[in-house]
Design a protein around this motif. Structure first.
Motif, mmCIF file in Angstrom:
data_model
loop_
_atom_site.group_PDB
_atom_site.id
_atom_site.type_symbol
_atom_site.label_atom_id
_atom_site.label_comp_id
_atom_site.label_asym_id
_atom_site.label_seq_id
_atom_site.Cartn_x
_atom_site.Cartn_y
_atom_site.Cartn_z
ATOM 1 N N VAL A 1 -1.138 13.422 2.549
ATOM 2 C CA VAL A 1 -1.323 12.270 3.415
ATOM 3 C C VAL A 1 -1.679 12.848 4.776
ATOM 4 O O VAL A 1 -0.898 13.628 5.321
ATOM 5 N N HIS B 1 4.249 -1.583 2.403
ATOM 6 C CA HIS B 1 3.544 -0.704 3.331
ATOM 7 C C HIS B 1 3.735 -1.161 4.775
ATOM 8 O O HIS B 1 3.813 -2.356 5.045
ATOM 9 N N ASP C 1 2.382 6.175 -5.103
ATOM 10 C CA ASP C 1 2.005 5.403 -3.915
ATOM 11 C C ASP C 1 2.623 6.082 -2.699
ATOM 12 O O ASP C 1 3.779 5.862 -2.368
ATOM 13 N N THR D 1 1.486 5.960 0.512
ATOM 14 C CA THR D 1 1.004 5.407 1.773
ATOM 15 C C THR D 1 2.045 5.506 2.875
ATOM 16 O O THR D 1 1.714 5.753 4.039
#
Length: 360
Positions: A21, A302, A336, A338
């Motif tokens: 990320v 998120h 996931d 994020t």
């Protein structure tokens, strides 16, 4: 082992490594307990904290020809990428694609197009001939028995059928009444082979506490076959293998890509302890329905890219509070990422540790 009391010193960073990320990193904290024990507590539905899968030590030794063919060698020895691909344990040729970091069988020239031909043409591998002693010697010290050592095994049942037949022929064989008996015969003997291989893994690598087996069942939008078809054609063979692994005191993790929400009851029937779904699945709904029967990776809500550190930590606490339900266990979904900032991950750990210890 009972749950250790939370100490803020646990948040001291022992090591860091880059994370995919942008701008973020993963921190290894000063955990006061073996991860193997923490995993057992999670399976008992009495978690010590919210695990995320990155506490595991992945292991995929090249003693199994599939590891090289699939480009999935993870062990003490390093293998250059140019050596990835080639024949798997059945002699099927794979081609490693560097851009995607994995291998595929080049489509268009399948080993066979009709499942009725498989048992006539196949040459079964002999795991007894593999260099298990050499693999054990080469990996001395690689596996700490206190770690969550997770052995990754590529090519489950449906994936193996695809490797022989290409996708279109394999999916037809699953549904075609004229081929289903042949598929059953093949899967039955394949399961015998897998049990033998896993018995070897356990003998030579007793530090492994969990086995992650790959069998993709879905696309972006839908599962490949109905739950009834999967229950008839694949689940009994999965269950034979998971029963064997459980009889040896080990844990069974399924890796299955795609939209497979309809298949979760089958995953439970097949004996899987953990499944970390991809983001296209409604992980909140799955956890609500099945979180007391299988450990699922649940995606957090998120937050915005410009969220402050305190907003990130607040999101982490809200995530833990929503899913910390007695009698259930969940993982922070590692597909996931994020929200995987250092602040969010640290707060998920610290806050869930305190909840587990009754401090919150």
């Amino acid at each position: 082992m009972s749950i250790p009391a939370f100490d803020p010193k646990e948040l001291e960073v022992k090591a860091s490594f880059p994370f995919p990320v942008p701008g973020n990193q993963m921190n290894v904290l000063s955990y006061p307990f073996p991860m193997s024990e923490a995993l057992k507590a999670a399976l008992d539905r009495k978690p010590w904290f919210v695990m995320n899968g990155f506490q595991q030590t992945m292991f995929s030794p090249m003693v199994n020809p599939d590891a090289i063919a699939r480009g999935m060698v993870i062990e003490a020895r390093q293998l250059p990428m140019e050596q990835f691909g080639g024949p798997d344990m059945f002699g099927i040729e794979w081609e490693y694609i560097e851009k995607v970091g994995g291998s595929m069988v080049r489509p268009g020239k399948p080993f066979c197009e009709d499942a009725n031909e498989i048992m006539e043409k196949i040459v079964w591998p002999d795991p007894d001939s593999w260099d298990w002693e050499g693999a054990r010697e080469a990996n001395k010290g690689y596996l700490n028995p206190d770690n969550w050592n997770d052995l990754w095994f590529m090519n489950g049942w449906y994936e193996r059928l695809i490797s022989f037949m290409d996708f279109e022929n394999a999916i037809m064989a699953i549904f075609d009444e004229d081929q289903q008996d042949a598929v059953h015969t093949f899967f039955d003997k394949l399961t015998d082979l897998y049990i033998k291989i896993f018995d070897k893994y356990i003998e030579y690598f007793p530090e492994v506490c969990c086995f992650c087996i790959h069998d993709d069942w879905g696309s972006q939008k839908e599962t490949f076959f109905s739950p009834a078809t999967a229950e008839e054609m694949i689940v009994p063979y999965m269950r034979r293998l998971t029963d064997f692994i459980h009889s040896k005191g080990r844990i069974c993790e399924l890796h299955s890509c795609g939209q497979n929400m309809k298949q979760v009851p089958n995953f439970i029937k097949a004996g899987w302890d953990l499944w970390n779904p991809q983001e296209m699945n409604d992980t909140r709904k799955m956890y609500e329905l099945y979180g007391d029967q299988i450990i699922l990776g649940v995606c957090p809500d998120h937050f915005s890219a410009d969220a402050t550190e305190e907003e990130q930590r607040a999101a982490a606490r809200a995530y833990v509070d929503e899913y910390w339900i007695p009698g259930k266990t969940f993982l922070l979904n590692y597909n996931d990422k994020t929200c995987w900032t250092p602040a969010f991950l640290e707060e998920v750990y610290a806050y869930s540790r305190q909840k587990a210890c009754g401090m919150i």
